[in-house]
Write an enzyme that holds these catalytic residues in place. Structure first.
Site, PDB file in Angstrom:
ATOM      1  N   LYS A  50      27.769 -12.477 -25.744  1.00 51.46           N
ATOM      2  CA  LYS A  50      29.122 -12.399 -26.318  1.00 51.46           C
ATOM      3  C   LYS A  50      29.324 -11.052 -27.021  1.00 51.46           C
ATOM      4  O   LYS A  50      30.320 -10.376 -26.794  1.00 51.46           O
ATOM      5  CB  LYS A  50      29.340 -13.564 -27.311  1.00 51.46           C
ATOM      6  CG  LYS A  50      29.257 -14.932 -26.626  1.00 51.46           C
ATOM      7  CD  LYS A  50      29.461 -16.082 -27.599  1.00 51.46           C
ATOM      8  CE  LYS A  50      28.284 -16.319 -28.513  1.00 51.46           C
ATOM      9  NZ  LYS A  50      27.036 -16.695 -27.838  1.00 51.46           N
TER      10      LYS A  50
ATOM     11  N   ARG B 151      18.935 -12.882 -23.769  1.00 47.63           N
ATOM     12  CA  ARG B 151      18.155 -12.460 -24.947  1.00 47.63           C
ATOM     13  C   ARG B 151      16.701 -12.907 -24.801  1.00 47.63           C
ATOM     14  O   ARG B 151      15.776 -12.155 -25.123  1.00 47.63           O
ATOM     15  CB  ARG B 151      18.757 -13.046 -26.231  1.00 47.63           C
ATOM     16  CG  ARG B 151      17.909 -12.702 -27.455  1.00 47.63           C
ATOM     17  CD  ARG B 151      18.540 -13.117 -28.766  1.00 47.63           C
ATOM     18  NE  ARG B 151      19.745 -12.350 -29.012  1.00 47.63           N
ATOM     19  CZ  ARG B 151      20.860 -12.874 -29.495  1.00 47.63           C
ATOM     20  NH1 ARG B 151      20.936 -14.165 -29.745  1.00 47.63           N
ATOM     21  NH2 ARG B 151      21.915 -12.118 -29.684  1.00 47.63           N
TER      22      ARG B 151
HETATM   23  P1  ADP Z   1      25.271 -13.215 -28.090  1.00 45.68           P
HETATM   24  O1  ADP Z   1      26.231 -12.320 -28.821  1.00 45.68           O
HETATM   25  O2  ADP Z   1      25.946 -14.154 -27.132  1.00 45.68           O
HETATM   26  O3  ADP Z   1      24.318 -13.934 -29.007  1.00 45.68           O
HETATM   27  P2  ADP Z   1      24.175 -10.701 -27.138  1.00 45.68           P
HETATM   28  O4  ADP Z   1      25.385 -10.042 -26.606  1.00 45.68           O
HETATM   29  O5  ADP Z   1      23.667 -10.231 -28.462  1.00 45.68           O
HETATM   30  O6  ADP Z   1      24.365 -12.282 -27.153  1.00 45.68           O
HETATM   31  O7  ADP Z   1      23.043 -10.570 -26.001  1.00 45.68           O
HETATM   32  C1  ADP Z   1      21.662 -10.519 -26.291  1.00 45.68           C
HETATM   33  C2  ADP Z   1      20.997  -9.421 -25.470  1.00 45.68           C
HETATM   34  O8  ADP Z   1      20.961  -9.840 -24.111  1.00 45.68           O
HETATM   35  C3  ADP Z   1      21.774  -8.098 -25.461  1.00 45.68           C
HETATM   36  O9  ADP Z   1      21.213  -7.170 -26.304  1.00 45.68           O
HETATM   37  C4  ADP Z   1      21.669  -7.573 -24.069  1.00 45.68           C
HETATM   38  O10 ADP Z   1      20.603  -6.652 -23.985  1.00 45.68           O
HETATM   39  C5  ADP Z   1      21.304  -8.767 -23.253  1.00 45.68           C
HETATM   40  N1  ADP Z   1      22.419  -9.209 -22.398  1.00 45.68           N
HETATM   41  C6  ADP Z   1      23.287 -10.197 -22.691  1.00 45.68           C
HETATM   42  N2  ADP Z   1      24.140 -10.396 -21.661  1.00 45.68           N
HETATM   43  C7  ADP Z   1      23.798  -9.509 -20.714  1.00 45.68           C
HETATM   44  C8  ADP Z   1      24.315  -9.232 -19.414  1.00 45.68           C
HETATM   45  N3  ADP Z   1      25.316  -9.956 -18.921  1.00 45.68           N
HETATM   46  N4  ADP Z   1      23.756  -8.240 -18.714  1.00 45.68           N
HETATM   47  C9  ADP Z   1      22.724  -7.537 -19.222  1.00 45.68           C
HETATM   48  N5  ADP Z   1      22.167  -7.770 -20.437  1.00 45.68           N
HETATM   49  C10 ADP Z   1      22.697  -8.732 -21.179  1.00 45.68           C
END
Ligand code: ADP
Length: 379
Positions: free
Chosen positions: A100, A253
């Site tokens: 997200k 993640r």
């Molecule tokens: P959330 O906000 O949903 O908890 P994050 O955006 O912080 O998740 O995602 C965690 C990690 O996973 C990010 O740092 C990124 O490196 C990786 N990631 C998440 N989604 C993707 C994606 N669609 N493609 C590549 N890497 C991703």
């Protein structure tokens, strides 16, 4: 003259968080990831945060998976750019670690906009949110993580900001009270939540797009693992990639974290290439099984099967037997066990599926299970 936000003028209790019992909020906010091993927790830890700096996708093209959401965003971003307007407000919801925050970053990059990062719990006082809104410039992106944890005052200050790009401030007291409306530049609010149900309807309805992020498939996670291995200069063959992807619980993640752990193991054992054997042994060392389940997941399934005859059993009883609070079971353990098809939610409680029996090497009481699921399974 003191200026206070108009919503403070009423009898709003800052502890009354928008009709959601503060006790439940507190237990959720304060509950640790329980017995979940750090390795498989979808929650961000400091080491994730450090490595995130290099790993976050920098464009929609680099953002893997979530095809429907991406296609919708691609169109809306192109349209907003051609009209030189800010993008409509967006809400992303779904379990932690699905991307997200990354998507919010990508949107800001694609819109060539500045992003302001914030979170529900950090906007406790009216001046926090007013200060944040005052920093905004035309076209900026305001990202509020855990937006379901905004308190009522902050939420009410946000309504005119989202709807009319204005903020209402109240000056004076009693009969001398005056309300002033200050204009704000047009900005895009991106909200993220793991608990869409805890969001008030009033807030949810103010988003132009509401997008649910889904768990990732193994081929999608394989692409993410490959990309991460490339960025971290780890030599990994396709079999090594697939083993890590298949144990990452559908969550980028966790996939990235497993890559880092496997890299440490390979370095320590002086393996130059991460292949299937290296990945498998490394993950077994961290007690991650073939489906990405950790010891607590397996314990939950065996309690459901051995203590409760496969269910149905209520969440409270299940959580008590596991020694966890029910919120942790619902938020941390269950989503992936349901996604894997190991647990089914029914109106009478949780039921273990035949796949769960199989995963623990047990034989399912087939007729009984089919009957239960056939009669009671929720749509
Ligand atoms: P959330 O906000 O949903 O908890 P994050 O955006 O912080 O998740 O995602 C965690 C990690 O996973 C990010 O740092 C990124 O490196 C990786 N990631 C998440 N989604 C993707 C994606 N669609 N493609 C590549 N890497 C991703």
């Amino acid at each position: 003259m003191t200026i206070v936000p108009s919503s403070v003028n009423g009898a709003l209790d800052p502890d009354d968080e928008n009709g959601i019992k503060s006790s439940s909020r507190k237990s959720k906010a304060g509950s640790p990831a329980g017995g979940r091993s750090e390795v498989l927790s979808a929650k961000e830890n400091p080491s994730d945060r450090r490595s995130d700096l290099n790993l976050r996708p920098q464009s929609l093209a680099e953002y893997i998976g979530q095809e429907r959401t991406r296609a919708m965003l691609e169109m809306s971003i192109a349209a907003a750019k051609s009209r030189t307007e800010a993008l409509d407000h967006i809400l992303f919801y779904g379990p932690p670690g699905l991307g997200k925050t990354s998507l919010a970053n990508v949107i800001a990059i694609e819109m060539r906009a500045k992003i302001h990062l914030s979170s529900g719990p950090s906007l406790e006082r009216p001046r926090d949110i007013i200060g944040l809104l005052h920093q905004l410039e035309e076209g900026d992106v305001l990202f509020i993580d855990e937006i379901h944890r905004l308190n009522r005052i902050a939420e009410e200050l946000l309504y005119p900001a989202i709807e009319d790009f204005a903020i209402d401030l109240t000056a004076g007291k009693g009969h001398a009270t005056r309300t002033m409306r200050l204009p704000l530049p047009r900005f895009t609010l991106i909200g993220a939540t793991t608990k869409a149900a805890m969001l008030s309807n009033a807030l949810r309805d103010r988003f132009g797009f509401v997008c649910r992020l889904e768990f990732y498939s193994i081929p999608e996670l394989s692409k993410i693992v490959k990309r991460t291995a490339g960025i971290l200069s780890i030599e990994m063959n396709d079999q090594g990639v697939e083993i890590i992807a298949s144990r990452a619980r559908g969550t980028p993640r966790i996939a990235n974290r497993l890559v880092r752990l496997v890299r440490d193991y390979a370095q320590y054992k002086e393996h130059k290439v991460v292949d299937a054997d290296v990945a498998r042994v490394a993950l077994e060392t961290y007690q991650v099984d073939m489906q990405g389940l950790d010891p607590t997941d397996r314990k939950l399934l065996s309690i459901l099967i051995d203590t409760y005859g496969g269910g149905p059993v209520g969440i409270e009883a299940l959580a008590a037997s596991l020694g966890e609070d029910s919120d942790t079971v619902e938020d941390v353990y269950e989503p992936f066990l349901i996604q894997c098809g190991f647990i089914q939610r029914t109106p009478r409680g949780r039921v273990a599926t035949a796949a769960a029996y199989g995963h623990l090497g047990k034989t399912a009481p087939h007729g009984q299970l089919t009957l239960k699921l056939g009669n009671d399974a929720e749509p």
